[in-house]
Design an enzyme around this catalytic site. Sequence first.
Site, PDB file in Angstrom:
ATOM      1  N   ASN A   1       9.576 -42.000 -49.296  1.00  0.00           N
ATOM      2  CA  ASN A   1       9.700 -40.820 -50.355  1.00  0.00           C
ATOM      3  C   ASN A   1       8.897 -39.656 -50.236  1.00  0.00           C
ATOM      4  O   ASN A   1       8.840 -38.918 -51.364  1.00  0.00           O
ATOM      5  CB  ASN A   1       9.653 -41.731 -51.651  1.00  0.00           C
ATOM      6  CG  ASN A   1      10.298 -42.837 -51.707  1.00  0.00           C
ATOM      7  OD1 ASN A   1       9.873 -43.960 -51.849  1.00  0.00           O
ATOM      8  ND2 ASN A   1      11.753 -42.596 -51.789  1.00  0.00           N
TER       9      ASN A   1
ATOM     10  N   ILE B   1       7.071 -34.929 -52.783  1.00  0.00           N
ATOM     11  CA  ILE B   1       7.249 -36.209 -53.205  1.00  0.00           C
ATOM     12  C   ILE B   1       8.453 -36.490 -53.920  1.00  0.00           C
ATOM     13  O   ILE B   1       8.875 -35.607 -54.690  1.00  0.00           O
ATOM     14  CB  ILE B   1       6.046 -36.676 -54.176  1.00  0.00           C
ATOM     15  CG1 ILE B   1       4.932 -36.233 -53.386  1.00  0.00           C
ATOM     16  CG2 ILE B   1       6.208 -37.974 -54.465  1.00  0.00           C
ATOM     17  CD1 ILE B   1       3.462 -36.260 -54.364  1.00  0.00           C
ATOM     18  N   CYS B   2       9.320 -37.454 -53.412  1.00  0.00           N
ATOM     19  CA  CYS B   2      10.668 -37.609 -54.224  1.00  0.00           C
ATOM     20  C   CYS B   2      10.358 -38.621 -55.300  1.00  0.00           C
ATOM     21  O   CYS B   2      10.157 -39.691 -55.112  1.00  0.00           O
ATOM     22  CB  CYS B   2      11.620 -38.148 -53.387  1.00  0.00           C
ATOM     23  SG  CYS B   2      13.355 -38.372 -54.124  1.00  0.00           S
ATOM     24  N   LEU B   3      10.310 -38.151 -56.646  1.00  0.00           N
ATOM     25  CA  LEU B   3       9.563 -38.853 -57.669  1.00  0.00           C
ATOM     26  C   LEU B   3      10.247 -38.381 -58.986  1.00  0.00           C
ATOM     27  O   LEU B   3      10.174 -37.180 -59.259  1.00  0.00           O
ATOM     28  CB  LEU B   3       8.158 -39.140 -57.850  1.00  0.00           C
ATOM     29  CG  LEU B   3       7.692 -40.117 -58.906  1.00  0.00           C
ATOM     30  CD1 LEU B   3       8.086 -41.685 -58.547  1.00  0.00           C
ATOM     31  CD2 LEU B   3       6.279 -40.149 -58.742  1.00  0.00           C
TER      32      LEU B   3
ATOM     33  N   ASP C   1      16.174 -44.015 -52.394  1.00  0.00           N
ATOM     34  CA  ASP C   1      16.195 -42.747 -52.786  1.00  0.00           C
ATOM     35  C   ASP C   1      15.054 -41.779 -51.876  1.00  0.00           C
ATOM     36  O   ASP C   1      14.128 -41.585 -52.458  1.00  0.00           O
ATOM     37  CB  ASP C   1      15.747 -42.549 -54.332  1.00  0.00           C
ATOM     38  CG  ASP C   1      15.994 -41.053 -54.734  1.00  0.00           C
ATOM     39  OD1 ASP C   1      16.583 -40.184 -54.141  1.00  0.00           O
ATOM     40  OD2 ASP C   1      15.310 -40.680 -55.433  1.00  0.00           O
TER      41      ASP C   1
END
Length: 151
Positions: free
Chosen positions: A77, A84-86, A121
């Site tokens: 992620n 950052i994928c959050l 994701d």
Amino acid sequence: MQRASRLTRELSLLATEPPPGITCWQNGQLDDLRAQILGGVDTPYEKGIFNLEIIVPERYPFEPPKIRFLTPIYHPNIDSAGRICLDVLKLPPKGAWRPSLNISTLLTSIQLLMAEPNPDDPLMADIVQYKYNKQLFLRNAREWTEKYAGQ
């Protein structure tokens, strides 16, 4: 004015009562922060020190800070640029940012993401080993931690 007083309050709290394994400080100006997250025990990031950059936008807290890893990290992620994928780092409707959240909460969320990646994701599609070959993922993540985040 609201942004400055809120940031001052948040930084003061982060200095006096930091979340476990997290430190955060000003890097010159009030809107340019740095943070360190210690890799969690029993994760491939254990014993690593990961540096992050936090840029606080003019519209904070109505817009989330931009946070990225400065230390390379092998994680599904987090991309090679440290992005950052959050969900809490993005505005609705795609994200879950709310003005009631703060920098301490975001850093704690990133620390949790490091311990529990979200393979459904991914930001780095080539790090699919997390899902299909966990031993290989763990070995690569440990190697990167030693190489880039070791003390």
